[in-house]
Motif scaffolding. Structure first.
Motif, mmCIF file in Angstrom:
data_model
loop_
_atom_site.group_PDB
_atom_site.id
_atom_site.type_symbol
_atom_site.label_atom_id
_atom_site.label_comp_id
_atom_site.label_asym_id
_atom_site.label_seq_id
_atom_site.Cartn_x
_atom_site.Cartn_y
_atom_site.Cartn_z
ATOM 1 N N GLU A 34 -45.455 -71.893 -2.825
ATOM 2 C CA GLU A 34 -46.458 -72.386 -1.880
ATOM 3 C C GLU A 34 -46.106 -73.789 -1.407
ATOM 4 O O GLU A 34 -46.222 -74.109 -0.209
ATOM 5 C CB GLU A 34 -47.834 -72.382 -2.545
ATOM 6 C CG GLU A 34 -48.363 -70.988 -2.863
ATOM 7 C CD GLU A 34 -49.624 -71.022 -3.708
ATOM 8 O OE1 GLU A 34 -50.191 -72.135 -3.882
ATOM 9 O OE2 GLU A 34 -50.048 -69.956 -4.192
ATOM 10 N N ASP A 35 -45.652 -74.638 -2.327
ATOM 11 C CA ASP A 35 -45.281 -76.002 -1.948
ATOM 12 C C ASP A 35 -44.042 -76.014 -1.060
ATOM 13 O O ASP A 35 -43.950 -76.820 -0.116
ATOM 14 C CB ASP A 35 -45.024 -76.841 -3.196
ATOM 15 C CG ASP A 35 -46.308 -77.169 -3.952
ATOM 16 O OD1 ASP A 35 -47.400 -77.020 -3.370
ATOM 17 O OD2 ASP A 35 -46.207 -77.571 -5.141
ATOM 18 N N ARG A 38 -45.176 -75.032 2.413
ATOM 19 C CA ARG A 38 -46.234 -75.832 3.023
ATOM 20 C C ARG A 38 -45.687 -76.748 4.118
ATOM 21 O O ARG A 38 -44.666 -77.398 3.952
ATOM 22 C CB ARG A 38 -46.932 -76.669 1.947
ATOM 23 C CG ARG A 38 -48.055 -77.555 2.470
ATOM 24 C CD ARG A 38 -48.844 -78.150 1.329
ATOM 25 N NE ARG A 38 -49.790 -79.163 1.795
ATOM 26 C CZ ARG A 38 -50.716 -79.731 1.030
ATOM 27 N NH1 ARG A 38 -50.821 -79.398 -0.249
ATOM 28 N NH2 ARG A 38 -51.539 -80.649 1.532
ATOM 29 N N TYR A 91 -40.258 -79.491 8.035
ATOM 30 C CA TYR A 91 -41.519 -79.389 7.303
ATOM 31 C C TYR A 91 -42.296 -80.698 7.440
ATOM 32 O O TYR A 91 -41.718 -81.789 7.342
ATOM 33 C CB TYR A 91 -41.254 -79.129 5.814
ATOM 34 C CG TYR A 91 -40.590 -77.808 5.529
ATOM 35 C CD1 TYR A 91 -41.322 -76.700 5.123
ATOM 36 C CD2 TYR A 91 -39.208 -77.675 5.644
ATOM 37 C CE1 TYR A 91 -40.709 -75.492 4.847
ATOM 38 C CE2 TYR A 91 -38.580 -76.469 5.382
ATOM 39 C CZ TYR A 91 -39.338 -75.377 4.980
ATOM 40 O OH TYR A 91 -38.721 -74.175 4.711
#
Length: 633
Positions: A34-35, A38, A91
């Motif tokens: 998830e990180d 993100r 990101y």
């Protein structure tokens, strides 16, 4: 056992050990995934990054195979790490801070200012750095680079500088920021021992291995190294103390100097207006190296742990996200605090327990077999040895305090590898007997012993095809079982070279930019380490360079040693030749890019005395071998 030049399947014991890893660790924990996803903005449309000649220097699609289930030929923990690290694109870290990840071994961070963008750590190669900046601009607009910052002195954090900034920009006032001591360590590491480091780095990163489930799947810290043009733009602003604050293009930064941690010159930096903390390479999602397998100065985990404690004290109360020059960020104040303290505890534990055991008389090999991380630390994925390892890190701690010698006098004057191997094989009954017994050990799954014992046969007789094949098979299985990406690459590259011969060294670190920023002292030192000592035992010659606008430098070769002195030494003997020229021409002559005779003919150099003495001096220098043998004599 059939001999083949191609990779083999995983042996049952390796497959079973890898299956056990799946049961031991929490693979259903998705927090890292998830990180890592993100803030994803987008990635490049073109999968290949190429140089001006069209040669590929980086491939974004090379690791697409990692999306499948982990095969028996890879440690599932390393496979998981590689899947995370192989993600590529732009990101958002937090408002105004972005990272380009997966475009090289390292990350490029971009911090938006009032007019443009501050670039932090511009990757290894100009080509990958330019591609990363182009991706950022495609999504965030054509912002100029208004500052460049190097967090530390390793080439994956400065080599791509010329892909994001031109010399005209620097001359026009764009600052280039680095920690104190950066330039000295950046150039000395890549020049003095650069050839040997580069050769071993080819093993460490698996540069010659094909990507795939039986080949290179990553290096833990990043996937591999790009192979484009590495350069260096010298810093224009040094960070000299913790607490130093600088503002560039409206971006306020507070610095935390951390010398002697992951690099001899390194810093963390805090962005107080954005509650963001850049940990450089002092806290990443793996256990790092205390002594990298490519070779470098030993790093001190006591100091490393101290600076992590200091970072927590300085910044933890004002941080909502921590990010680094590799891997993905950690969000949330409590999670950041846990992450940093666990990283600190890991390095402190390795340091303290190694000292406890060495003071009980254990040797490096014994300590490496004894120490395990506490369960509470081992449960954290970011303490796993994907790049460093408990095994080779505790040996580094021992080396830091006690050096190479374990105190046993039997090891004080051991025979060198070939001489020892010939004796071992003879004692063991000859190569046929050794190989017969080794095949039995291979069948039993004791690949570690096979690699250790067959190595003697290979060094006693490198032409023994059976020994080479068996050694390659054993190294390959050890690679398949390794959680550590660099161990896997070393093992599989060794197997490849045993089967197919030398694959060369693809990356050159002592680039023209690197050589250009050597001080004259460093440049003369780089000549001294090239002197062929035995061939120069009886030479005695002196060359003086009368440098226009500076003090003269005198070189004397005697007793196989090249010594240089600056200035005039009272009572010194007259030189055999005195050469007057500018410093830039002197540099070109010493680097081999200019000929002294041509300079003299053009009136740019004056030669007094015996000009042949300088040619004689150059004749005593040898060249490094960038393709020396590693797994054979």
């Amino acid at each position: 056992m059939a001999e083949s030049s191609e990779p083999r399947a995983a042996e049952p014991g390796i497959a079973a050990a890898n299956a056990a890893v799946r049961e031991r660790f929490p693979f259903d924990d998705r927090q890292d995934f998830e990180d890592a996803e993100r803030g994803f903005v987008g990635t490049a449309e073109q999968a290949e990054v190429r140089d001006d000649d069209g040669a590929g220097v980086w491939s974004l699609g090379a690791y697409d195979f990692l999306d499948q289930e982990c095969p028996d030929t890879a440690n599932p923990s390393l496979w998981r790490q590689s899947r995370l690290v192989a993600r590529h694109g732009l990101y958002e870290v937090t408002e105004g801070i972005y990272q380009v990840r997966g475009f090289d071994l390292s990350n490029m961070t971009l911090v938006e200012g009032d007019r443009g963008v501050l670039v932090i750590d511009p990757l290894i190669s100009a080509e990958t750095a330019a591609a990363a900046l182009a991706l950022y601009r495609r999504h965030r607009g054509e912002r100029p680079v208004t500052g460049l910052l190097y967090t530390h002195s390793h080439i994956d954090h400065f080599g791509g500088a010329r892909g994001v900034l031109g010399q005209a920009d620097v001359d026009g006032g764009v600052p280039v920021i680095a920690p104190e001591g950066f330039l000295e360590h950046a150039v000395s590491e890549n020049v003095y021992a650069g050839t040997a480091m580069g050769r071993r780095a080819a093993y460490m990163y698996g540069s010659a291995l094909p990507t795939g489930e039986r080949g290179q799947i990553g290096a833990g810290l990043g996937q591999t190294t790009s192979t484009g043009a590495a350069g260096l733009i010298p810093p224009t602003l040094d960070v000299t103390r913790t607490g130093q604050s600088e503002t560039v293009d409206g971006i306020r930064m507070v610095f935390h100097l951390t010398p002697g941690t992951e690099a001899p010159a390194e810093l963390n930096l805090h962005f107080p207006d954005r509650a963001a903390l850049c940990m450089a390479e002092n806290a990443t999602h793996n256990q790092h190296n205390l002594l990298t397998l490519r070779g470098a100065q030993v790093r001190n985990p006591r100091v490393w742990a101290h600076y992590l404690t200091e970072a927590v004290a300085l910044f933890a109360d004002s941080v909502d996200v921590a990010f680094a020059s590799h891997h993905w960020p950690v969000w949330g104040r409590e999670r950041v605090l846990t992450y940093l303290t666990e990283q600190r505890d890991m390095y402190a534990y390795l340091h303290d327990q190694t000292l406890r055991l060495l003071n009980q008389g254990l040797t490096p090999l014994e300590i490496a077999e004894t120490i395990e991380l506490p369960p509470s630390l081992e449960r954290a994925w970011h303490t796993h040895g994907y790049y460093g390892s408990v095994s080779h890190n505790v040996k580094a701690v021992y080396q830091h305090y006690l050096g190479w010698f374990d105190g046993n006098p039997a090891h004080l004057w051991a025979h060198p590898p070939v001489a020892a191997a010939e004796r071992y094989v003879d004692f063991m009954g000859g190569p046929e007997q050794v190989l017969r017994r080794a095949r039995e050990s291979f069948a039993e799954g004791d690949f570690r012993w096979v690699a250790q014992v067959v190595d003697h046969v290979v060094f006693a007789d490198p032409g023994n095809a059976e020994a080479r094949a068996l050694q390659a098979d054993a190294l390959e299985q050890l690679g398949y079982g390794s959680e550590n990406g660099t161990w896997r690459n070393f093992y599989l590259t060794g197997a490849l070279e045993l089967r197919k011969g030398s694959v060369g060294t693809p990356t050159v670190t002592n680039s023209p930019d690197m050589m250009a920023v050597l001080t004259l002292d460093q440049l003369f030192d780089s000549l001294a380490i090239r002197v062929d000592g035995p061939r120069s035992w009886h030479a005695d010659l002196t060359v003086r360079f009368s440098v226009r606008g500076a003090e003269p430098v005198t070189l004397r070769l005697r007793n196989g040693v090249l010594v240089h002195t600056t200035g005039t030494t009272p009572g010194a003997a007259e030189p055999d030749t005195d050469i007057t020229l500018s410093e830039s021409d002197l540099r070109d002559v010493l680097l081999g890019t200019a000929d002294l005779t041509d300079l003299a003919a053009k009136g740019r150099a004056e030669i007094q005395g015996d000009a042949a003495k300088f040619t004689e001096l150059l004749g005593h220098l040898g060249d490094a071998d960038p393709d020396f043998a590693v797994v054979t004599p």
